[in-house]
Design a protein around this motif. Structure first.
Motif, mmCIF file in Angstrom:
data_model
loop_
_atom_site.group_PDB
_atom_site.id
_atom_site.type_symbol
_atom_site.label_atom_id
_atom_site.label_comp_id
_atom_site.label_asym_id
_atom_site.label_seq_id
_atom_site.Cartn_x
_atom_site.Cartn_y
_atom_site.Cartn_z
ATOM 1 N N GLN A 18 46.475 29.258 31.594
ATOM 2 C CA GLN A 18 45.973 28.930 32.925
ATOM 3 C C GLN A 18 46.064 30.142 33.847
ATOM 4 O O GLN A 18 46.918 31.018 33.673
ATOM 5 C CB GLN A 18 46.777 27.767 33.510
ATOM 6 N N TYR A 19 45.181 30.166 34.806
ATOM 7 C CA TYR A 19 45.163 31.281 35.748
ATOM 8 C C TYR A 19 44.635 30.796 37.103
ATOM 9 O O TYR A 19 44.107 29.693 37.226
ATOM 10 C CB TYR A 19 44.308 32.429 35.209
ATOM 11 N N ILE A 20 44.793 31.648 38.086
ATOM 12 C CA ILE A 20 44.301 31.353 39.437
ATOM 13 C C ILE A 20 43.106 32.253 39.703
ATOM 14 O O ILE A 20 43.124 33.455 39.420
ATOM 15 C CB ILE A 20 45.414 31.603 40.487
ATOM 16 N N LYS A 21 42.042 31.682 40.247
ATOM 17 C CA LYS A 21 40.841 32.448 40.568
ATOM 18 C C LYS A 21 40.920 32.964 42.001
ATOM 19 O O LYS A 21 41.234 32.227 42.927
ATOM 20 C CB LYS A 21 39.594 31.563 40.433
ATOM 21 N N LYS A 22 40.622 34.234 42.197
ATOM 22 C CA LYS A 22 40.541 34.808 43.539
ATOM 23 C C LYS A 22 39.571 35.987 43.541
ATOM 24 O O LYS A 22 39.744 36.930 42.783
ATOM 25 C CB LYS A 22 41.908 35.261 44.057
ATOM 26 N N TYR A 39 49.977 36.292 41.070
ATOM 27 C CA TYR A 39 49.323 35.850 42.314
ATOM 28 C C TYR A 39 50.369 35.571 43.391
ATOM 29 O O TYR A 39 50.203 35.977 44.555
ATOM 30 C CB TYR A 39 48.502 34.591 42.045
ATOM 31 N N THR A 82 49.726 33.167 37.427
ATOM 32 C CA THR A 82 50.358 32.510 38.576
ATOM 33 C C THR A 82 51.486 33.335 39.177
ATOM 34 O O THR A 82 51.526 33.521 40.405
ATOM 35 C CB THR A 82 50.866 31.117 38.179
ATOM 36 N N THR A 121 55.604 28.460 48.685
ATOM 37 C CA THR A 121 54.331 27.869 48.277
ATOM 38 C C THR A 121 53.838 26.800 49.243
ATOM 39 O O THR A 121 52.666 26.457 49.242
ATOM 40 C CB THR A 121 54.465 27.262 46.866
#
Length: 316
Positions: free
Chosen positions: A42-46, A56, A53, A72
């Motif tokens: 899993q990853y965070i899109k930016k 980020y 994670t 957070t």
């Protein structure tokens, strides 16, 4: 049919690949924008890029300055830029600088028997001896003179004390918004309603305050002394008027200091909601825009109120 090329390395892709951001990538070329290592789960899109994670959070989410965990959710931030979890609001704050008192932020602090809390950053310059208190008082008498309020040879003995004695001698009860850290004491003897004698007794200042804060409190109390000695009729000024003028003098002195601590104390003064100290300061500061300080002090002694703009225009 044209072969599919990796968006990162532009080489043809055969076998398994990653599809993201409407592009395709080799698994080894789909890299975290933070650490530049492959993103495998899993990853965070930016901004069209993938982020692990933790990467980020490190790049975009500050850590709590108390517990070092990522902030957070919602968090609090003090004047000095320290950010901390809302749950840490239970910690005490320094009576002088307003920082949260804990090891990571202030290296802890001291709670005195009278309830005063001073962080270790402030105790480094704490005023704890009568000799130092007297020396600083004389320096602040000179500072008051430079603002146009001269005490000449008038007696202003100054003594360090604790919160209990200060509150025991207070002229008004509510100090939730404006902590009581200093007090000017005087006595008046009456025969009937006529004043027959007046005596300035002493200035009490909270012990253990850091030096600049001590100076600020002293110049406030010296302004009370100035009003005592320059009010020949001895009539009491309304509390909001006299306290407002004393806070104004604090503020004017702080403006000259150009330090971070001075800017913090000026902010506290401007944002104070106390009806005596806060509203009194704002009324005094507004009046100062219409006449100089020496005229303003003379006006409030004579009229026992702040001037309107029209009154100030005609007052010499």
């Amino acid at each position: 049919m044209d072969s599919v090329h990796c968006h990162h390395c532009q080489k043809p892709i055969s076998g398994k690949f990653v599809r993201a951001f409407n592009k395709v990538w080799h698994h080894k070329c789909f890299l975290c924008a933070g650490c530049q290592k492959p993103v495998l789960g899993q990853y965070i899109k930016k901004d069209g890029k993938p982020w692990h994670t933790p990467c980020y959070q490190k790049a975009f989410i500050p850590n709590c300055d108390v517990c070092s965990k990522p902030l957070t959710g919602g968090y609090l931030q003090d004047y000095w830029g320290n950010k901390y979890c809302i749950s840490h609001k239970k910690y005490a704050t320094c009576t002088s600088c307003g920082r949260i008192v804990c090891g990571p932020v202030t290296n802890g602090g001291m709670r005195f028997p009278d309830g005063l809390m001073i962080c270790h950053l402030c105790t480094e310059t704490g005023v704890t001896t009568q000799s130092k208190a007297r020396k600083l008082m004389m320096e602040m008498r000179a500072a008051l003179k430079s603002l146009g309020l001269n005490l000449y040879n008038a007696d202003t003995p100054t003594r360090l004390t604790n919160r209990d004695e200060l509150h025991g001698n207070s002229r008004h009860d509510n100090h939730d918004e404006h902590p009581l850290l200093g007090l000017a004491k005087w006595s008046t003897t009456y025969v009937g309603k006529r004043i027959v004698s007046r005596q300035f007794n002493e200035i009490l200042i909270q012990t253990n305050l850091p030096e600049e804060h001590f100076r600020t409190v002293v110049i406030h109390e010296l302004t009370h002394a100035w009003f005592f000695y320059n009010n020949p009729k001895g009539e009491k000024l309304p509390l909001q008027v006299e306290e407002g003028m004393c806070v104004l003098v604090e503020y004017l002195w702080l403006k000259q200091q150009k330090t971070d601590d001075a800017r913090y104390r000026m902010k506290v003064i401007k944002e104070c909601s106390d009806p005596v100290y806060g509203d009194g300061f704002r009324a005094a500061n507004k009046a100062l825009r219409t006449m100089r300080l020496s005229s303003l002090t003379r006006y409030v002694i004579e009229k026992r109120k702040f001037p309107s703009a029209l009154a100030a225009f005609f007052y010499d």
